[in-house]
Design a protein around this motif. Structure first.
Motif, PDB file in Angstrom:
ATOM      1  N   TRP A 125       0.829  -1.204   0.000  1.00 53.62           N
ATOM      2  CA  TRP A 125       0.000   0.000   0.000  1.00 53.62           C
ATOM      3  C   TRP A 125       0.867   1.258   0.000  1.00 53.62           C
ATOM      4  O   TRP A 125       0.588   2.213  -0.730  1.00 53.62           O
ATOM      5  CB  TRP A 125      -0.930  -0.005   1.218  1.00 53.62           C
ATOM      6  CG  TRP A 125      -1.842   1.181   1.255  1.00 53.62           C
ATOM      7  CD1 TRP A 125      -1.680   2.316   1.999  1.00 53.62           C
ATOM      8  CD2 TRP A 125      -3.047   1.360   0.512  1.00 53.62           C
ATOM      9  NE1 TRP A 125      -2.703   3.192   1.764  1.00 53.62           N
ATOM     10  CE2 TRP A 125      -3.566   2.627   0.858  1.00 53.62           C
ATOM     11  CE3 TRP A 125      -3.746   0.579  -0.404  1.00 53.62           C
ATOM     12  CZ2 TRP A 125      -4.746   3.123   0.313  1.00 53.62           C
ATOM     13  CZ3 TRP A 125      -4.915   1.079  -0.939  1.00 53.62           C
ATOM     14  CH2 TRP A 125      -5.401   2.329  -0.581  1.00 53.62           C
ATOM     15  N   ASP A 126       1.922   1.252   0.810  1.00 50.66           N
ATOM     16  CA  ASP A 126       2.774   2.431   0.899  1.00 50.66           C
ATOM     17  C   ASP A 126       3.473   2.692  -0.430  1.00 50.66           C
ATOM     18  O   ASP A 126       3.556   3.838  -0.874  1.00 50.66           O
ATOM     19  CB  ASP A 126       3.789   2.283   2.032  1.00 50.66           C
ATOM     20  CG  ASP A 126       4.406   3.615   2.405  1.00 50.66           C
ATOM     21  OD1 ASP A 126       3.649   4.595   2.597  1.00 50.66           O
ATOM     22  OD2 ASP A 126       5.645   3.685   2.492  1.00 50.66           O
ATOM     23  N   GLN A 160      -7.186  10.018   3.977  1.00 48.94           N
ATOM     24  CA  GLN A 160      -8.136   8.961   3.640  1.00 48.94           C
ATOM     25  C   GLN A 160      -7.397   7.674   3.286  1.00 48.94           C
ATOM     26  O   GLN A 160      -7.827   6.575   3.652  1.00 48.94           O
ATOM     27  CB  GLN A 160      -9.049   9.392   2.492  1.00 48.94           C
ATOM     28  CG  GLN A 160     -10.099   8.365   2.124  1.00 48.94           C
ATOM     29  CD  GLN A 160     -11.066   8.064   3.262  1.00 48.94           C
ATOM     30  OE1 GLN A 160     -11.372   8.910   4.079  1.00 48.94           O
ATOM     31  NE2 GLN A 160     -11.538   6.828   3.320  1.00 48.94           N
ATOM     32  N   GLY A 161      -6.273   7.789   2.602  1.00 54.92           N
ATOM     33  CA  GLY A 161      -5.456   6.613   2.292  1.00 54.92           C
ATOM     34  C   GLY A 161      -4.932   5.952   3.552  1.00 54.92           C
ATOM     35  O   GLY A 161      -4.883   4.720   3.649  1.00 54.92           O
ATOM     36  N   GLU A 162      -4.536   6.760   4.537  1.00 57.47           N
ATOM     37  CA  GLU A 162      -4.078   6.194   5.806  1.00 57.47           C
ATOM     38  C   GLU A 162      -5.215   5.480   6.525  1.00 57.47           C
ATOM     39  O   GLU A 162      -5.023   4.435   7.135  1.00 57.47           O
ATOM     40  CB  GLU A 162      -3.466   7.289   6.679  1.00 57.47           C
ATOM     41  CG  GLU A 162      -2.145   7.783   6.130  1.00 57.47           C
ATOM     42  CD  GLU A 162      -1.539   8.921   6.914  1.00 57.47           C
ATOM     43  OE1 GLU A 162      -2.221   9.508   7.795  1.00 57.47           O
ATOM     44  OE2 GLU A 162      -0.361   9.238   6.650  1.00 57.47           O
ATOM     45  N   VAL A 212       0.484   3.705  -2.982  1.00 60.05           N
ATOM     46  CA  VAL A 212      -0.457   4.776  -2.650  1.00 60.05           C
ATOM     47  C   VAL A 212       0.152   5.803  -1.684  1.00 60.05           C
ATOM     48  O   VAL A 212       0.224   6.986  -1.989  1.00 60.05           O
ATOM     49  CB  VAL A 212      -1.768   4.195  -2.062  1.00 60.05           C
ATOM     50  CG1 VAL A 212      -2.733   5.305  -1.667  1.00 60.05           C
ATOM     51  CG2 VAL A 212      -2.419   3.234  -3.046  1.00 60.05           C
ATOM     52  N   GLY A 213       0.544   5.345  -0.498  1.00 59.63           N
ATOM     53  CA  GLY A 213       0.961   6.263   0.557  1.00 59.63           C
ATOM     54  C   GLY A 213       2.155   7.130   0.189  1.00 59.63           C
ATOM     55  O   GLY A 213       2.095   8.367   0.271  1.00 59.63           O
ATOM     56  N   LEU A 243       1.507   9.692  -2.755  1.00 55.83           N
ATOM     57  CA  LEU A 243       0.692  10.833  -2.318  1.00 55.83           C
ATOM     58  C   LEU A 243       1.507  11.785  -1.447  1.00 55.83           C
ATOM     59  O   LEU A 243       1.449  13.007  -1.617  1.00 55.83           O
ATOM     60  CB  LEU A 243      -0.547  10.355  -1.549  1.00 55.83           C
ATOM     61  CG  LEU A 243      -1.658   9.731  -2.374  1.00 55.83           C
ATOM     62  CD1 LEU A 243      -2.724   9.130  -1.463  1.00 55.83           C
ATOM     63  CD2 LEU A 243      -2.274  10.767  -3.305  1.00 55.83           C
ATOM     64  N   VAL A 280      -7.747   3.958   5.039  1.00 53.58           N
ATOM     65  CA  VAL A 280      -7.940   2.689   4.329  1.00 53.58           C
ATOM     66  C   VAL A 280      -6.906   1.660   4.801  1.00 53.58           C
ATOM     67  O   VAL A 280      -7.241   0.506   5.066  1.00 53.58           O
ATOM     68  CB  VAL A 280      -7.870   2.896   2.799  1.00 53.58           C
ATOM     69  CG1 VAL A 280      -7.800   1.562   2.060  1.00 53.58           C
ATOM     70  CG2 VAL A 280      -9.063   3.707   2.318  1.00 53.58           C
ATOM     71  N   LEU A 281      -5.657   2.094   4.931  1.00 51.74           N
ATOM     72  CA  LEU A 281      -4.616   1.183   5.406  1.00 51.74           C
ATOM     73  C   LEU A 281      -4.911   0.709   6.823  1.00 51.74           C
ATOM     74  O   LEU A 281      -4.843  -0.495   7.109  1.00 51.74           O
ATOM     75  CB  LEU A 281      -3.240   1.854   5.337  1.00 51.74           C
ATOM     76  CG  LEU A 281      -2.078   1.034   5.924  1.00 51.74           C
ATOM     77  CD1 LEU A 281      -1.933  -0.313   5.235  1.00 51.74           C
ATOM     78  CD2 LEU A 281      -0.777   1.838   5.851  1.00 51.74           C
ATOM     79  N   VAL A 296      -6.759  13.584   0.870  1.00 51.05           N
ATOM     80  CA  VAL A 296      -6.700  12.287   0.193  1.00 51.05           C
ATOM     81  C   VAL A 296      -5.675  11.377   0.877  1.00 51.05           C
ATOM     82  O   VAL A 296      -5.920  10.180   1.075  1.00 51.05           O
ATOM     83  CB  VAL A 296      -6.393  12.461  -1.308  1.00 51.05           C
ATOM     84  CG1 VAL A 296      -6.102  11.123  -1.983  1.00 51.05           C
ATOM     85  CG2 VAL A 296      -7.545  13.169  -2.001  1.00 51.05           C
ATOM     86  N   GLU A 297      -4.541  11.943   1.261  1.00 49.16           N
ATOM     87  CA  GLU A 297      -3.514  11.166   1.950  1.00 49.16           C
ATOM     88  C   GLU A 297      -4.042  10.627   3.278  1.00 49.16           C
ATOM     89  O   GLU A 297      -3.819   9.458   3.623  1.00 49.16           O
ATOM     90  CB  GLU A 297      -2.282  12.029   2.183  1.00 49.16           C
ATOM     91  CG  GLU A 297      -1.106  11.290   2.781  1.00 49.16           C
ATOM     92  CD  GLU A 297       0.092  12.193   3.026  1.00 49.16           C
ATOM     93  OE1 GLU A 297       1.110  11.660   3.517  1.00 49.16           O
ATOM     94  OE2 GLU A 297       0.040  13.405   2.746  1.00 49.16           O
TER      95      GLU A 297
END
Length: 149
Positions: A59-60, A99-101, A63-64, A67, A103-104, A96-97
């Motif tokens: 994921w990182d 929100q990505g965290e 995505v992470g 971003l 999700v993780l 957005v970042e």
């Protein structure tokens, strides 16, 4: 307590945020992953650290980190770019970042089994960092464990 709610609560404390940013910037650690490990220890839930580390690394990487890189690239003033527009884009990316965290964190929480007895937070942080492949100095993890106590 759900992991996301707990993470927001503890990260709001300046000493926790400082320890996390040190682990991220000086040691290349994934903050949501370490917070998950600390939360899981306190809640007495567990998951295979290698499975969790694999999920986090994937994921990182995809995505992470991208971003975060774009958000950081937008921080300084850019020649010939309107500052208001640049800062608005940067703020949108921060959202957005985050929100990505989330999700993780929710994905890591979903890996956990039923609650048992709480475990030592520092031991859990060390185990998670080791499973991630590049553990930081113990002193950096100890700083986070103290801040979370």
């Amino acid at each position: 307590m759900k992991l996301w709610d707990w993470a927001l609560q503890v990260y709001a404390r300046q000493d926790v945020a400082d320890a996390c940013l040190n682990l991220q910037d000086a040691h290349g650690q994934n903050v949501p992953y370490l917070l998950w490990a600390a939360w899981a220890a306190g809640e007495g839930v567990s998951a295979d650290p290698k499975t969790a580390a694999l999920l986090m690394r994937r994921w990182d990487a995809e995505v992470g980190a991208p971003l975060r890189g774009v958000r950081r690239a937008l921080k300084p003033v850019q020649p010939d770019i309107d500052d208001t527009a640049r800062e608005a884009l940067r703020e949108a990316l921060k959202s957005v970042e985050l929100q990505g965290e989330r999700v993780l964190l929710e994905s890591l929480e979903a890996l956990c089994g039923p609650a048992e007895a709480p475990r030592d937070v520092l031991d859990a942080l060390k185990t998670a960092a080791l499973a991630s492949g590049d553990p930081p100095r113990d002193s950096a993890l100890e700083r986070l464990a103290r801040a979370l106590a």
